[in-house]
Structure formats: structure tokens, C-alpha cells
Design an enzyme around this catalytic site. Structure first.
Site, short mmCIF file in Angstrom:
data_model
loop_
_atom_site.label_atom_id
_atom_site.label_comp_id
_atom_site.label_asym_id
_atom_site.label_seq_id
_atom_site.Cartn_x
_atom_site.Cartn_y
_atom_site.Cartn_z
CG ASP A 1 -5.66 7.88 4.54
OD1 ASP A 1 -6.58 8.54 4.04
OD2 ASP A 1 -5.84 6.86 5.24
CE LYS B 1 -3.40 2.55 2.85
NZ LYS B 1 -4.25 2.56 4.05
CG ASP C 1 -10.06 7.50 6.67
OD1 ASP C 1 -9.00 7.45 6.01
OD2 ASP C 1 -10.10 7.68 7.89
CE LYS D 1 -6.77 8.68 8.02
NZ LYS D 1 -7.40 7.59 8.80
NE ARG E 1 -11.15 -1.22 3.80
CZ ARG E 1 -11.74 -1.42 4.96
NH1 ARG E 1 -12.91 -2.04 5.02
NH2 ARG E 1 -11.19 -1.01 6.09
CD GLU F 1 -6.89 5.21 2.46
OE1 GLU F 1 -7.85 5.35 3.24
OE2 GLU F 1 -5.75 4.90 2.85
CG ASP G 1 -2.06 5.13 4.87
OD1 ASP G 1 -1.92 4.07 5.51
OD2 ASP G 1 -3.15 5.47 4.35
N1 BES Z 1 -4.40 4.37 6.86
C1 BES Z 1 -5.57 4.15 7.64
C2 BES Z 1 -5.34 3.12 8.74
C3 BES Z 1 -4.60 3.59 9.95
C4 BES Z 1 -5.22 4.36 10.90
C5 BES Z 1 -3.30 3.21 10.17
C6 BES Z 1 -4.55 4.75 12.03
C7 BES Z 1 -2.63 3.59 11.31
C8 BES Z 1 -3.25 4.37 12.25
C9 BES Z 1 -6.69 3.62 6.76
O1 BES Z 1 -6.72 4.12 5.48
C10 BES Z 1 -7.96 4.05 7.41
O2 BES Z 1 -8.21 5.23 7.48
N2 BES Z 1 -8.75 3.08 7.87
C11 BES Z 1 -9.97 3.36 8.54
C12 BES Z 1 -10.99 2.36 8.05
C13 BES Z 1 -12.38 2.65 8.50
C14 BES Z 1 -12.89 3.91 7.85
C15 BES Z 1 -13.26 1.47 8.15
C16 BES Z 1 -9.73 3.20 10.04
O3 BES Z 1 -9.00 2.29 10.44
O4 BES Z 1 -10.26 4.02 10.79
ZN ZN Z 2 -4.95 4.71 4.69
MN MN Z 3 -7.80 5.95 5.35
#
Ligand code: BES
Ligand code: ZN
Ligand code: MN
Length: 495
Positions: free
Chosen positions: A270, A265, A347, A277, A351, A349, A288
Site C-alpha cells: 500500500d 484485507k 490511501d 504516503k 475499505r 483503499e 497491509d
Molecule cells: N493500510 C493503511 C492503514 C495503516 C496505516 C495501517 C499505518 C498501519 C499503519 C490504510 O490503507 C490507510 O492508509 N489508511 C489511511 C486512511 C485515511 C486516508 C483515511 C490512514 O489510516 O491514514
Molecule cells: Zn492499506
Molecule cells: Mn492506505
């Protein structure tokens, strides 16, 4: 850092500093006995006076020595002899390199690889020493106007009682290559989003290709459109930076041998997109792209080791930004696989870019595909910074990755991919939605990916908790380069 290993006794070793172990209770490690004799019992005198207890974490630099060839001795506490295990060994190395790094010593001779460690062999000890030295010497100062002061330490000798065999020399070379791969991964991870863009990552892949005889090819957005990668493209819509799909091929084995494909990835920032966020710690979303960085770092290590295996890196890279053109919650896109996706949260994104990269990975007729992604905050909640989350559609692959991680102290922990979780992705309007609710967030993210990986053996590593550290020690860790490199070393050996 320059490493070497040879048979030598510490009392005869010319060096700025000889490093010796002391068990709790004040018992010198066997390799230190001759040294103590030659030095007229200076070490046992210090121990008798209570200057060194041998407790784990204790450390003592002895500056005034006579009767030995070295200028100094560094005594390190090993803790209780009957409890000296892998964790104690690794923990002991931290104060050793912290002290050496702050000292004026340009070189050091370590007598630590003969210490018996429960369940571990000499190669393991060598590997851990090299990685600990590299970790301690790492500085992220490329963006400072004045570089950080460089430690004086340049050369490390590993002294052994018996002549080291070929496996010891191999372990040394391999660990050195892995340390270089980790450094690349850390450097890329630590770069800010305004410098490390998808274009920058593509340039890094091209540079790596020309310096290490690899093949790099970069797909532009118009190429991705032709391939029908509308899920990936939906993520980059709000960004001014063009998305890239980077491929890097290492061929160390017969051309016909199926490659291991590593998919990383590469979200260079992000923000969350329209599902933006919160502001606090949003800077950390520059990390990210650590999955991508670990793919580049691992391929660098594999190329430097010259492993007899074929490895292909695939890196989907983009930013995720809010903008008038950005994807909106409720939008429906068609992935390269033909499956349609309702984007309920922009968010989620990772996947969305990974699913098209995973479909694309099938073109390389892979033996195995492993994706590496900072995918879910839920994984940080589940496993913290200790273990990466591991998911796989094949048990034997999961076991190989878990074992490789354990050996390298780059641990992973297996999580389920059971069908019961899949229904959380049901959508009223498309083949699936891109979020599965708060419950089991890491599992439903992995379930989403599993819908695109049915045609090959596959594993997914969620490195959201392990790829970087927050707070005072903020910085990229270079994980899981050690796990991946060790897995590939073993695969190359088995062939
Ligand atoms: N890059 C983030 C995941 C992440 C969050 C990594 C915090 C490290 C610390 C990912 O893109 C994301 O935002 N995931 C969301 C998914 C949710 C919206 C289903 C998350 O984990 O909040
Ligand atoms: Zn992300
Ligand atoms: Mn995200």
C-alpha cells in the site's frame, strides 16, 4: 517443536533440562520440592546464597546436579505467590524459552502447568506454553543467503503431578495447530511486496487447499468486472500486478450448515496510490496483507484441528500504486452493492476492496462474517499494539470475540458503530465518500464497511496496531490467528 504431556516427577525425569518455578522470597513451587530433596538441597542452597531470588524475570541455569535424572535444572522466578496471575504466567515463559533456546539442550521438561494461576485452568496454561515456545523459536530467515542458526531445542515435555486428562491432550494439539497457523501468517506477512503479490497469495491458497483438502477458487479481474466489483477494481488500476479474489472453503460440518466467513484485507503493498504516503517507514506497508494472512493461518489451524464447523475465507488482494491509470482523488466508482463511492483519498483503499468482498460474502449464505484488516493508522493511535479494534452489528458476537481474545492473550477492544458517526461519510456527489475526516478515523472506516454488511451478523477487526511490530523487533505477529481460532473452537463445540 514436538510437545507431549504426561504425569511425571521432575527428580525421575530424564531430560537435558528440567524447568522449575521459584516464588519471590525463595519459596520453591510444590513440584520442585521432591527434586530439591533428591538433589541433596542443591536448589535451596542456591536460593539461600541469593543466586535465585524468585523475582519475576529472574532465571538461573543450574549445570552441576547430582541425585536426579536430569542433566540440568532451569529455575525461573515467578514473582509474588499471591499475585501470580495470567500476565505473570505469560511473562515468566519468555525468559524460560529465551534461555532454553540459547542453550545446547535438545529437550526440556517443564513443571509449570501445576502452578495455580488466578482464573485459569490447565488447558489455558498448556496453550500459553505452546504458543510461547513457538513464538520464541520463530525466525524469519527465508530471505537470507544463510539460514539463522537453529536452536538445539526440539522436544518439550509438560510434566504434571496428576495424570493429564483428555482436555489437556486436546489443548496441546489445538495449541500446536494454532502455532502452525500463526507461523504461516507470520511468514506471509514478513515476505516483501516484490515476492508476496496477489498472485503469490492465490498460489498459497491453492497450495493450502491441496495439502489440507480444502477448496480454493480464484476470481480474476475480468470475473470481478462481470460481478460489478468496480470499487475493488479501482484500487488495482495503478498496479502492474493483477488483483485476485481468493476463496478458500473448509467443510468440517454438514454441507448444509452455514459457514463462518472470514474476509481478510490483502493489500500486498500500500503506497497510498496518488494520495501517496510519506517515505519514512513505507516499507511496513508490505504488512497491509496481514488480514489475508490471518485468514489463511486460521483456516490452516482449523483444518489441522479438524473442527466440526464450516469456514470460508474470502481474500480480496491487490497492490495500491500510483500510475497514469491509477484512481484519482475525486473519482466516483460503483460498488458491487450498487452504492456509489467518491474516492477522496486513494490511501483509504482497504475499505474499497473490502466493501466488494463483503457484498460477495453474502453468496455463501453466512452464519457470521468477520473481516480482518490493517485498516487505519487511527487504530494504532487509539489502541497501540495491545488490542485490535473490534466493531460489530451484534453485541453477542462482539462478546464472543472479546472473550476468545482475552483467553488467548490476543486482545481486542470494542469500539462504537453509532449512527452519529455515519454523517461524516456524506458526499455531495455520490452515495458516500471513502474518508470521514481525522476525527474517529477507525470508527468512520468501520461505518463505511457497515453499509455493506446489513444482511448478516458481522464483526470487523482493525489489526493495524497488532498485526506487526516496528523498530528493532520488526516483524509480523501472527495475530489475530489465536483469537479467531479460539472463537471457532468454541463455535464448533457449541454446535
Ligand atoms: N493500510 C493503511 C492503514 C495503516 C496505516 C495501517 C499505518 C498501519 C499503519 C490504510 O490503507 C490507510 O492508509 N489508511 C489511511 C486512511 C485515511 C486516508 C483515511 C490512514 O489510516 O491514514
Ligand atoms: Zn492499506
Ligand atoms: Mn492506505
Amino acid at each position: 517443536m514436538e510437545f507431549s504431556i504426561k504425569q511425571s516427577s521432575p527428580e525421575n525425569q530424564r531430560s537435558a533440562c528440567v524447568v522449575l518455578g521459584v516464588y519471590e522470597g525463595g519459596q520453591l513451587a510444590p513440584s520442585a520440592h521432591g527434586f530439591d530433596e533428591a538433589a541433596n538441597h542443591q536448589l535451596s542452597d542456591l536460593i539461600a546464597r541469593g543466586d535465585m531470588t524468585g523475582k519475576s524475570g529472574s532465571i538461573l541455569m543450574v549445570h552441576t546436579l547430582s541425585g536426579v535424572a536430569a542433566e540440568r535444572a532451569l529455575l525461573v522466578g515467578l514473582g509474588k505467590q499471591n499475585e501470580f496471575n495470567a500476565k505473570q504466567f505469560i511473562d515468566m515463559l519468555r525468559p524460560v524459552f529465551a534461555t532454553l533456546g540459547k542453550s545446547v539442550c535438545k529437550d526440556a521438561a517443564l513443571y509449570l502447568t501445576d502452578l495455580p494461576v488466578k482464573d485459569q485452568d490447565e488447558s489455558w496454561k498448556i496453550t500459553q506454553i505452546v504458543l510461547a515456545a513457538a513464538e520464541s523459536a520463530y525466525r524469519s530467515d527465508g530471505m537470507k543467503s544463510k539460514p539463522a542458526e537453529k536452536p538445539a531445542l526440539r522436544k518439550i515435555l509438560l510434566g504434571t503431578a496428576k495424570k493429564p486428562g483428555a482436555s489437556a491432550q486436546d489443548a496441546l494439539k489445538q495449541a500446536d495447530a494454532i502455532a502452525r497457523g500463526m507461523k504461516l501468517a507470520k511468514d506471509l506477512g514478513n515476505l516483501p511486496g516484490n515476492i508476496c503479490t496477489p498472485t503469490y497469495l492465490a498460489d498459497q491458497a491453492r497450495k493450502l487447499a491441496s495439502s489440507h483438502k480444502l477448496k480454493a477458487s480464484i476470481l480474476e479481474e475480468k470475473d470481478m468486472e462481470k460481478l460489478g466489483m468496480y470499487s475493488l477494481l479501482s484500487v488495482t488500476r495503478g498496479s502492474r500486478q493483477p488483483a485476485k479474489l481468493i476463496t478458500l472453503e473448509y467443510k468440517g460440518a454438514d454441507k448444509k450448515q452455514k459457514p463462518v466467513v472470514l474476509v481478510g484485507k490483502g493489500l500486498t503493498f500500500d503506497s497510498g496510490g496518488i494520495s501517496i504516503k510519506p517515505a519514512a517507514e513505507m516499507d511496513e506497508m508490505k504488512y497491509d496483507m496481514c488480514g489475508a494472512a490471518s485468514v489463511l493461518g486460521t483456516i490452516l489451524a482449523v483444518a489441522e484441528m479438524g473442527l466440526k464447523i464450516n469456514v470460508t475465507g474470502v481474500i480480496p488482494s491487490s497492490e495500491n500504486m500510483p500510475d497514469g491509470a491509477a484512481s484519482k482523488p475525486g473519482d466516483i466508482v460503483k460498488s458491487m452493492s450498487g452504492q456509489t463511492i467518491e474516492i477522496l483519498n486513494t490511501d483509504a483503499e482497504g475499505r474499497l476492496i473490502l466493501c466488494d468482498a463483503l457484498t460477495y460474502a453474502a453468496r455463501f449464505e453466512p452464519d457470521t462474517v468477520i473481516d480482518i484488516a490493517t485498516l487505519t493508522g487511527a487504530c494504532v493511535i487509539a489502541l497501540g499494539g495491545v488490542a485490535s479494534g473490534l466493531f460489530s452489528n451484534q453485541e453477542s458476537l462482539a462478546k464472543e470475540l472479546l472473550d476468545a481474545g482475552l483467553y488467548m492473550n490476543d486482545k481486542a477492544w470494542q469500539m462504537p458503530l453509532w449512527d452519529e458517526y455515519q454523517q461524516q461519510l456524506d458526499s455531495n456527489f455520490a452515495d458516500m465518500q471513502n474518508i470521514g475526516g481525522r476525527a474517529a478515523g477507525s470508527v468512520t472506516a468501520a461505518c463505511f464497511l457497515s453499509r455493506f454488511t446489513k444482511d448478516y451478523r458481522w464483526a470487523h477487526l482493525d489489526i493495524a496496531g497488532t498485526a506487526w511490530k516496528s523498530g528493532k523487533e520488526k516483524g509480523s505477529t501472527g495475530r489475530p490467528v489465536p483469537l479467531l481460532a479460539q472463537y471457532l473452537i468454541r463455535r464448533a463445540r457449541a454446535k
